[in-house]
Write an enzyme that holds these catalytic residues in place. Structure first.
Site, short mmCIF file in Angstrom:
data_model
loop_
_atom_site.label_atom_id
_atom_site.label_comp_id
_atom_site.label_asym_id
_atom_site.label_seq_id
_atom_site.Cartn_x
_atom_site.Cartn_y
_atom_site.Cartn_z
N GLY A 146 88.83 80.41 101.19
CA GLY A 146 87.67 80.92 100.15
C GLY A 146 88.04 80.91 98.79
O GLY A 146 87.29 80.51 97.94
N ASP A 147 89.24 81.16 98.41
CA ASP A 147 89.61 80.91 97.05
C ASP A 147 89.59 79.50 96.70
O ASP A 147 89.23 79.11 95.49
CB ASP A 147 91.29 81.19 96.77
CG ASP A 147 91.50 82.75 97.26
OD1 ASP A 147 90.54 83.53 97.07
OD2 ASP A 147 92.41 83.08 97.72
#
Length: 302
Positions: free
Chosen positions: A251-252
């Site tokens: 996600g990052d």
């Protein structure tokens, strides 16, 4: 310049096992790896891979914090961490057998005077800079810290990117963040509903825009993602094809890819595809995404 903030960095100790973890018994690993992480550091790492100038802000403490400082510097990431007077930066243990088990530790206390030092660093940001804040908040910090940061910097022409959940996210929408990235489940939880269709996703993403968000990127795990843009576009993208090896930091990486793609082109479709490729690259590797794999996956997206 793109700045990231990591309130609670971590040394991620990854233990790989051929079988399942057996509680109450001695377990033997097949291999171990160490990564220097925390959501903001992850974002800065992938941004650097993509050629973006970035500075990682945050807090470190003790000998573990020193190891993170050294590791981040060795990877070529510019950082401006604040050293805490007591405690140790946390170690997170990731046990990867037939199933994944994680033990995420607490981290050190952040005193008020150190938080003031962070505010002083943030005060140097200028028009055209991007600030990415993400992740949970340590118990020693006020639960409105995101709101306080955006309020302090509001009106300076800084692009805010917020990757957080529930009230942490909802309370900053009045400062018109450039990008927010809830997942499908989080989107439903914010409104107390069950999200089932793409039209549901668009409906509630637009409700977040009504509250102040400019662009809403919704991740849907294996179903890909959807972007509702400030200029009225609904963009949909599936996932990249590959074998998933890792869920930490995907996600990052998606946030980093999106920001890098938009920074280079000011095109939302390019940004979405670059975010998708970066998230997939991390998922397909043991560590974070590399520029080589991101670019390879990007070419497969239409």
């Amino acid at each position: 310049m793109i700045y990231t903030v990591t309130f609670n960095p971590a040394l991620d100790y990854v233990v790989r096992m051929s079988g399942d973890l057996k509680p109450g018994m001695t377990n033997r690993s097949d291999s171990e790896e160490i990564y220097f992480g925390g959501k903001g550091i992850n974002v800065s790492t992938v941004l650097r891979e993509l050629g973006e100038e970035t500075t990682a802000l945050g807090f470190t403490a003790g000998f573990i914090g020193k190891a993170i400082e050294d590791g981040v510097a060795a990877s070529g990431i510019k950082a401006d961490f604040i050293r805490l007077p007591e405690g140790n930066t946390r170690i997170n243990v990731k046990i990867k057998g037939q199933e994944e088990t994680e033990i995420n530790c607490q981290g050190p206390k952040i005193p008020a005077e150190c938080l003031d030092q962070l505010f002083e660093k943030l005060d140097t940001l200028k028009e055209g800079d991007t600030l990415i804040v993400s992740g949970s908040i340590p118990s020693s910090l006020p639960n409105d810290i995101y709101e306080r940061i955006l309020e302090r910097l509001d009106g300076r022409g800084i692009l805010f990117v917020v990757d957080a959940i529930k009230d942490l996210l909802l309370n900053v929408l009045k400062y018109h963040p450039f990008l927010i990235k809830p997942n499908k489940q989080e989107l439903g939880e914010m409104f107390g509903v069950e999200i089932e269709t793409d039209d549901d996703i668009e409906l509630y993403a637009k409700k977040l825009q009504e509250k102040g968000a400019r662009n809403v990127l919704i991740s849907m795990a294996g179903d890909g993602s959807m972007l509702i843009t400030e200029d009225g576009q609904r963009l949909r993208q599936g996932v990249c094809k590959g074998t998933v090896r890792n869920s930490v930091g995907a996600g990052d990486s998606m946030v980093a890819g999106f920001v890098a793609g938009y920074s280079k082109t000011k095109d939302y479709k390019v940004a979405l595809n670059m975010g998708t490729a970066a998230g997939g690259a991390t998922a397909f590797l043991d560590g974070l995404a590399t520029a080589e794999l991101i670019n390879e996956l990007y070419k497969t997206l239409s």
